[in-house]
Design an enzyme around this catalytic site. Sequence first.
Site, PDB file in Angstrom:
ATOM      1  CE  LYS A  12      -2.709  -2.792  -4.553  1.00 58.13           C
ATOM      2  NZ  LYS A  12      -3.550  -1.885  -5.361  1.00 58.13           N
ATOM      3  CB  SER A  14       4.430  -5.330  -6.820  1.00 59.94           C
ATOM      4  OG  SER A  14       3.815  -6.461  -7.407  1.00 59.94           O
TER       5      SER A  14
END
Length: 325
Positions: free
Chosen positions: A54, A309
Amino acid sequence: MTTLPGIADIHAAASRLSGLIVETPLLESPALNERFGGRILFKPETLQRTGSFKFRGAYNKLSSLSAQDRSRGVVAFSSGNHAQGVAASAAMFGVRAVIAMPADAPAMKIGNVRAMGAEVVPFDRFRDDRMSVVRPYIDKGMVLVPPFDDPAIIAGQGTIGLELTRQAKALGVDLDAVVIPCGGGGLTSGISIAVKDGSPRTDVWAVEPEHFDDTRRSLAAGAPVANEPGYSSICDAILTAQPGEITFEINRRNLAGAIAVSDKATAQAVRDAMAYLKLVVEPGGCVALAALSSGEIELSGKCVAVVLSGGNVDFGTYAEIMAAA
Protein backbone atom coordinates in the site's frame (compact mmCIF):
# COMPACT_ATOMS: atom_id res chain seq x y z
CA MET A 1 -15.49 8.17 -16.23
CA THR A 2 -12.06 9.22 -15.02
CA THR A 3 -9.29 8.58 -17.55
CA LEU A 4 -7.85 5.14 -16.94
CA PRO A 5 -4.19 4.99 -15.91
CA GLY A 6 -1.76 3.45 -18.39
CA ILE A 7 1.75 2.10 -18.53
CA ALA A 8 3.25 5.60 -18.77
CA ASP A 9 1.61 6.46 -15.43
CA ILE A 10 3.14 3.37 -13.85
CA HIS A 11 6.60 4.25 -15.13
CA ALA A 12 6.15 7.79 -13.74
CA ALA A 13 5.14 6.30 -10.38
CA ALA A 14 8.24 4.09 -10.43
CA SER A 15 10.39 7.19 -10.88
CA ARG A 16 8.71 8.92 -7.92
CA LEU A 17 9.16 5.84 -5.74
CA SER A 18 12.75 5.15 -6.76
CA GLY A 19 14.97 4.94 -3.70
CA LEU A 20 11.98 4.97 -1.33
CA ILE A 21 10.51 1.50 -1.77
CA VAL A 22 11.94 -1.95 -1.35
CA GLU A 23 12.22 -3.78 -4.66
CA THR A 24 10.88 -6.98 -3.20
CA PRO A 25 12.55 -10.15 -4.53
CA LEU A 26 11.12 -13.22 -6.21
CA LEU A 27 11.33 -16.26 -3.92
CA GLU A 28 10.58 -19.91 -4.53
CA SER A 29 10.36 -23.15 -2.61
CA PRO A 30 11.40 -26.49 -4.13
CA ALA A 31 8.82 -28.20 -1.92
CA LEU A 32 5.97 -26.00 -3.18
CA ASN A 33 7.18 -26.37 -6.76
CA GLU A 34 6.97 -30.12 -6.33
CA ARG A 35 3.54 -29.93 -4.70
CA PHE A 36 2.02 -27.86 -7.49
CA GLY A 37 3.95 -29.38 -10.37
CA GLY A 38 5.22 -26.09 -11.72
CA ARG A 39 7.57 -23.25 -10.90
CA ILE A 40 6.00 -20.84 -8.39
CA LEU A 41 7.66 -17.46 -7.86
CA PHE A 42 6.53 -15.46 -4.84
CA LYS A 43 6.59 -11.64 -4.70
CA PRO A 44 6.68 -10.84 -0.93
CA GLU A 45 5.27 -7.35 -0.43
CA THR A 46 5.28 -8.36 3.22
CA LEU A 47 8.87 -7.01 3.10
CA GLN A 48 7.75 -3.66 1.69
CA ARG A 49 7.88 -0.40 3.64
CA THR A 50 4.97 -0.44 6.17
CA GLY A 51 4.62 -4.20 5.65
CA SER A 52 2.43 -4.15 2.56
CA PHE A 53 2.19 -2.94 -1.03
CA LYS A 54 0.00 0.00 0.00
CA PHE A 55 2.89 2.42 0.51
CA ARG A 56 3.49 2.42 -3.26
CA GLY A 57 0.09 3.82 -4.15
CA ALA A 58 -0.24 6.14 -1.18
CA TYR A 59 3.11 7.81 -1.76
CA ASN A 60 2.47 8.14 -5.48
CA LYS A 61 -0.88 9.81 -4.75
CA LEU A 62 0.59 12.28 -2.27
CA SER A 63 3.53 13.07 -4.53
CA SER A 64 1.13 13.83 -7.38
CA LEU A 65 -0.68 16.46 -5.29
CA SER A 66 0.37 20.10 -5.39
CA ALA A 67 2.21 21.45 -2.36
CA GLN A 68 -0.84 23.61 -1.66
CA ASP A 69 -3.15 20.59 -1.66
CA ARG A 70 -0.81 18.66 0.62
CA SER A 71 -0.71 21.56 3.03
CA ARG A 72 -4.46 21.10 3.59
CA GLY A 73 -3.80 17.64 5.01
CA VAL A 74 -5.02 14.25 3.85
CA VAL A 75 -7.79 11.95 4.99
CA ALA A 76 -8.37 8.27 4.22
CA PHE A 77 -10.38 5.25 5.29
CA SER A 78 -8.81 1.83 5.63
CA SER A 79 -8.79 -1.42 7.58
CA GLY A 80 -5.07 -0.93 8.13
CA ASN A 81 -2.62 -1.38 5.29
CA HIS A 82 -3.70 1.63 3.23
CA ALA A 83 -3.89 3.55 6.51
CA GLN A 84 -0.24 2.77 7.23
CA GLY A 85 0.78 3.68 3.68
CA VAL A 86 -0.98 7.04 3.91
CA ALA A 87 0.33 7.73 7.41
CA ALA A 88 3.92 6.97 6.40
CA SER A 89 3.67 9.06 3.23
CA ALA A 90 2.09 11.99 5.05
CA ALA A 91 4.85 11.90 7.65
CA MET A 92 7.46 12.02 4.88
CA PHE A 93 5.80 15.11 3.42
CA GLY A 94 5.19 16.63 6.84
CA VAL A 95 1.43 16.93 6.43
CA ARG A 96 -1.51 16.12 8.71
CA ALA A 97 -3.23 12.77 8.16
CA VAL A 98 -6.59 11.62 9.53
CA ILE A 99 -7.46 7.95 9.00
CA ALA A 100 -10.88 6.39 9.58
CA MET A 101 -10.32 2.77 10.62
CA PRO A 102 -12.75 -0.01 11.62
CA ALA A 103 -12.86 -0.35 15.39
CA ASP A 104 -12.19 -4.08 14.96
CA ALA A 105 -9.12 -3.62 12.77
CA PRO A 106 -6.01 -5.47 14.02
CA ALA A 107 -4.51 -3.63 16.98
CA MET A 108 -1.08 -3.80 15.33
CA LYS A 109 -2.33 -1.80 12.35
CA ILE A 110 -4.07 0.83 14.48
CA GLY A 111 -0.99 1.16 16.69
CA ASN A 112 1.32 1.52 13.69
CA VAL A 113 -0.83 4.26 12.17
CA ARG A 114 -0.81 6.24 15.41
CA ALA A 115 2.94 5.70 15.82
CA MET A 116 3.47 7.31 12.41
CA GLY A 117 1.70 10.43 13.64
CA ALA A 118 -1.71 10.06 12.01
CA GLU A 119 -5.00 10.63 13.83
CA VAL A 120 -7.29 7.56 13.96
CA VAL A 121 -11.08 7.92 13.81
CA PRO A 122 -12.76 4.56 14.62
CA PHE A 123 -15.96 3.38 12.93
CA ASP A 124 -18.12 0.26 12.68
CA ARG A 125 -17.26 -1.50 9.40
CA PHE A 126 -20.69 -3.20 9.27
CA ARG A 127 -22.88 -0.27 10.24
CA ASP A 128 -21.15 2.96 9.23
CA ASP A 129 -20.68 4.37 5.73
CA ARG A 130 -16.97 5.10 5.31
CA MET A 131 -17.47 8.19 3.19
CA SER A 132 -19.86 9.61 5.79
CA VAL A 133 -17.15 9.19 8.43
CA VAL A 134 -14.53 11.13 6.44
CA ARG A 135 -16.91 13.64 4.82
CA PRO A 136 -16.58 16.26 7.62
CA TYR A 137 -12.81 16.35 7.08
CA ILE A 138 -13.18 16.67 3.32
CA ASP A 139 -15.68 19.49 3.85
CA LYS A 140 -13.01 21.26 5.91
CA GLY A 141 -10.63 21.12 2.95
CA MET A 142 -8.61 17.95 3.57
CA VAL A 143 -7.74 15.85 0.50
CA LEU A 144 -9.15 12.34 0.26
CA VAL A 145 -6.63 9.61 -0.54
CA PRO A 146 -8.82 6.72 -1.75
CA PRO A 147 -7.79 3.13 -1.00
CA PHE A 148 -8.03 1.82 -4.57
CA ASP A 149 -10.31 3.62 -7.04
CA ASP A 150 -7.89 6.35 -8.08
CA PRO A 151 -5.51 6.55 -11.07
CA ALA A 152 -2.48 7.56 -8.98
CA ILE A 153 -3.12 4.81 -6.43
CA ILE A 154 -3.50 2.22 -9.18
CA ALA A 155 -0.34 3.41 -10.94
CA GLY A 156 1.64 3.15 -7.72
CA GLN A 157 0.52 -0.43 -7.14
CA GLY A 158 1.32 -1.18 -10.76
CA THR A 159 5.02 -0.73 -10.07
CA ILE A 160 4.91 -4.27 -8.66
CA GLY A 161 4.06 -5.46 -12.16
CA LEU A 162 7.06 -3.64 -13.60
CA GLU A 163 9.33 -5.34 -11.08
CA LEU A 164 7.74 -8.74 -11.67
CA THR A 165 8.19 -8.74 -15.42
CA ARG A 166 11.75 -7.40 -15.15
CA GLN A 167 12.73 -9.94 -12.50
CA ALA A 168 11.18 -12.84 -14.41
CA LYS A 169 13.08 -11.80 -17.53
CA ALA A 170 16.32 -11.70 -15.52
CA LEU A 171 15.62 -15.29 -14.42
CA GLY A 172 15.06 -16.27 -18.03
CA VAL A 173 11.45 -17.39 -17.48
CA ASP A 174 8.17 -16.56 -19.18
CA LEU A 175 5.30 -16.08 -16.75
CA ASP A 176 2.23 -18.13 -17.61
CA ALA A 177 0.17 -16.46 -14.90
CA VAL A 178 0.27 -13.90 -12.11
CA VAL A 179 -2.06 -14.47 -9.14
CA ILE A 180 -2.95 -11.50 -6.93
CA PRO A 181 -5.00 -10.84 -3.76
CA CYS A 182 -7.99 -8.61 -4.51
CA GLY A 183 -10.08 -6.29 -2.34
CA GLY A 184 -11.22 -3.19 -4.20
CA GLY A 185 -9.08 -4.10 -7.19
CA GLY A 186 -6.36 -1.46 -7.10
CA LEU A 187 -3.54 -3.99 -6.80
CA THR A 188 -4.85 -6.35 -9.46
CA SER A 189 -5.68 -3.57 -11.92
CA GLY A 190 -2.32 -1.83 -11.51
CA ILE A 191 -0.28 -5.01 -11.82
CA SER A 192 -2.37 -6.18 -14.76
CA ILE A 193 -1.56 -3.04 -16.77
CA ALA A 194 2.18 -3.53 -16.31
CA VAL A 195 2.12 -7.31 -16.85
CA LYS A 196 -0.02 -7.10 -19.98
CA ASP A 197 2.33 -4.44 -21.37
CA GLY A 198 5.47 -6.45 -20.68
CA SER A 199 4.08 -9.95 -21.25
CA PRO A 200 0.73 -9.92 -23.11
CA ARG A 201 0.39 -13.73 -23.05
CA THR A 202 0.50 -13.88 -19.24
CA ASP A 203 -2.84 -14.57 -17.55
CA VAL A 204 -3.66 -12.37 -14.55
CA TRP A 205 -5.94 -13.75 -11.82
CA ALA A 206 -7.61 -12.00 -8.88
CA VAL A 207 -8.27 -13.89 -5.64
CA GLU A 208 -10.84 -12.96 -3.00
CA PRO A 209 -12.27 -14.46 0.21
CA GLU A 210 -15.50 -16.45 0.01
CA HIS A 211 -18.58 -14.21 0.38
CA PHE A 212 -16.42 -11.18 -0.46
CA ASP A 213 -15.95 -12.19 -4.09
CA ASP A 214 -17.44 -9.02 -5.56
CA THR A 215 -14.87 -8.84 -8.34
CA ARG A 216 -15.54 -12.46 -9.36
CA ARG A 217 -19.29 -11.88 -9.46
CA SER A 218 -18.90 -8.48 -11.11
CA LEU A 219 -16.85 -9.99 -13.92
CA ALA A 220 -19.59 -12.58 -14.45
CA ALA A 221 -22.31 -9.90 -14.40
CA GLY A 222 -20.43 -7.47 -16.62
CA ALA A 223 -20.92 -4.63 -14.13
CA PRO A 224 -19.90 -3.89 -10.52
CA VAL A 225 -22.03 -5.69 -7.95
CA ALA A 226 -21.87 -5.46 -4.16
CA ASN A 227 -21.28 -8.19 -1.62
CA GLU A 228 -24.17 -9.51 0.43
CA PRO A 229 -24.06 -8.32 4.06
CA GLY A 230 -23.85 -10.61 7.07
CA TYR A 231 -20.60 -12.47 6.43
CA SER A 232 -17.17 -12.29 8.02
CA SER A 233 -13.68 -13.46 7.13
CA ILE A 234 -10.19 -13.64 8.60
CA CYS A 235 -9.00 -11.64 5.57
CA ASP A 236 -9.63 -8.19 7.09
CA ALA A 237 -7.23 -6.46 4.68
CA ILE A 238 -9.32 -7.19 1.57
CA LEU A 239 -12.95 -6.96 2.72
CA THR A 240 -14.49 -4.32 0.47
CA ALA A 241 -18.14 -3.72 -0.39
CA GLN A 242 -17.72 -3.78 -4.18
CA PRO A 243 -15.15 -3.05 -6.89
CA GLY A 244 -14.32 0.52 -7.83
CA GLU A 245 -15.52 1.90 -11.15
CA ILE A 246 -11.99 2.46 -12.45
CA THR A 247 -10.56 -0.77 -11.07
CA PHE A 248 -13.45 -2.84 -12.43
CA GLU A 249 -13.07 -1.41 -15.92
CA ILE A 250 -9.36 -2.24 -15.98
CA ASN A 251 -9.88 -5.67 -14.46
CA ARG A 252 -12.71 -6.40 -16.90
CA ARG A 253 -10.29 -5.85 -19.75
CA ASN A 254 -7.21 -7.54 -18.32
CA LEU A 255 -8.09 -10.39 -15.96
CA ALA A 256 -8.35 -14.04 -16.95
CA GLY A 257 -10.76 -14.43 -14.06
CA ALA A 258 -11.21 -14.28 -10.29
CA ILE A 259 -11.23 -17.04 -7.69
CA ALA A 260 -12.90 -17.19 -4.26
CA VAL A 261 -11.11 -19.08 -1.47
CA SER A 262 -12.28 -20.21 1.95
CA ASP A 263 -10.88 -19.03 5.26
CA LYS A 264 -9.75 -22.63 5.86
CA ALA A 265 -7.71 -22.66 2.65
CA THR A 266 -6.31 -19.23 3.45
CA ALA A 267 -5.23 -20.27 6.95
CA GLN A 268 -3.41 -23.24 5.44
CA ALA A 269 -1.68 -20.90 2.99
CA VAL A 270 -0.54 -18.71 5.90
CA ARG A 271 0.99 -21.80 7.51
CA ASP A 272 2.59 -22.83 4.20
CA ALA A 273 4.14 -19.38 3.77
CA MET A 274 5.76 -19.71 7.18
CA ALA A 275 6.82 -23.33 6.73
CA TYR A 276 8.24 -23.13 3.20
CA LEU A 277 9.10 -19.48 2.63
CA LYS A 278 9.82 -18.42 6.23
CA LEU A 279 7.52 -15.43 5.77
CA VAL A 280 4.84 -14.01 8.06
CA VAL A 281 1.90 -13.23 5.76
CA GLU A 282 -1.45 -11.88 6.93
CA PRO A 283 -4.53 -13.84 5.79
CA GLY A 284 -5.67 -11.28 3.22
CA GLY A 285 -2.16 -11.17 1.82
CA CYS A 286 -2.05 -14.95 1.39
CA VAL A 287 -5.22 -15.69 -0.59
CA ALA A 288 -3.30 -15.92 -3.88
CA LEU A 289 -1.23 -18.77 -2.47
CA ALA A 290 -4.44 -20.39 -1.26
CA ALA A 291 -5.84 -20.20 -4.79
CA LEU A 292 -3.11 -22.49 -6.12
CA SER A 293 -4.93 -25.38 -4.44
CA SER A 294 -8.29 -24.47 -5.97
CA GLY A 295 -7.69 -26.33 -9.22
CA GLU A 296 -8.84 -23.29 -11.21
CA ILE A 297 -5.38 -22.28 -12.42
CA GLU A 298 -3.32 -24.59 -14.60
CA LEU A 299 -0.02 -25.17 -12.80
CA SER A 300 1.49 -28.33 -14.24
CA GLY A 301 4.65 -27.40 -16.11
CA LYS A 302 3.83 -23.71 -15.81
CA CYS A 303 5.63 -20.72 -14.30
CA VAL A 304 3.33 -18.75 -12.05
CA ALA A 305 3.99 -15.64 -9.95
CA VAL A 306 2.09 -15.21 -6.68
CA VAL A 307 1.85 -11.84 -4.93
CA LEU A 308 1.94 -11.98 -1.11
CA SER A 309 0.48 -8.55 -0.51
CA GLY A 310 0.98 -7.88 3.20
CA GLY A 311 2.26 -9.16 6.51
CA ASN A 312 0.57 -6.98 9.14
CA VAL A 313 -1.14 -9.58 11.30
CA ASP A 314 -1.73 -9.42 15.04
CA PHE A 315 0.36 -11.86 17.07
CA GLY A 316 -2.73 -13.45 18.62
CA THR A 317 -4.42 -14.05 15.28
CA TYR A 318 -1.23 -15.47 13.82
CA ALA A 319 -0.71 -17.75 16.83
CA GLU A 320 -4.26 -19.11 16.49
CA ILE A 321 -3.73 -19.88 12.80
CA MET A 322 -0.42 -21.60 13.53
CA ALA A 323 -1.85 -23.60 16.43
CA ALA A 324 -4.70 -24.90 14.25
CA ALA A 325 -2.29 -26.78 12.01
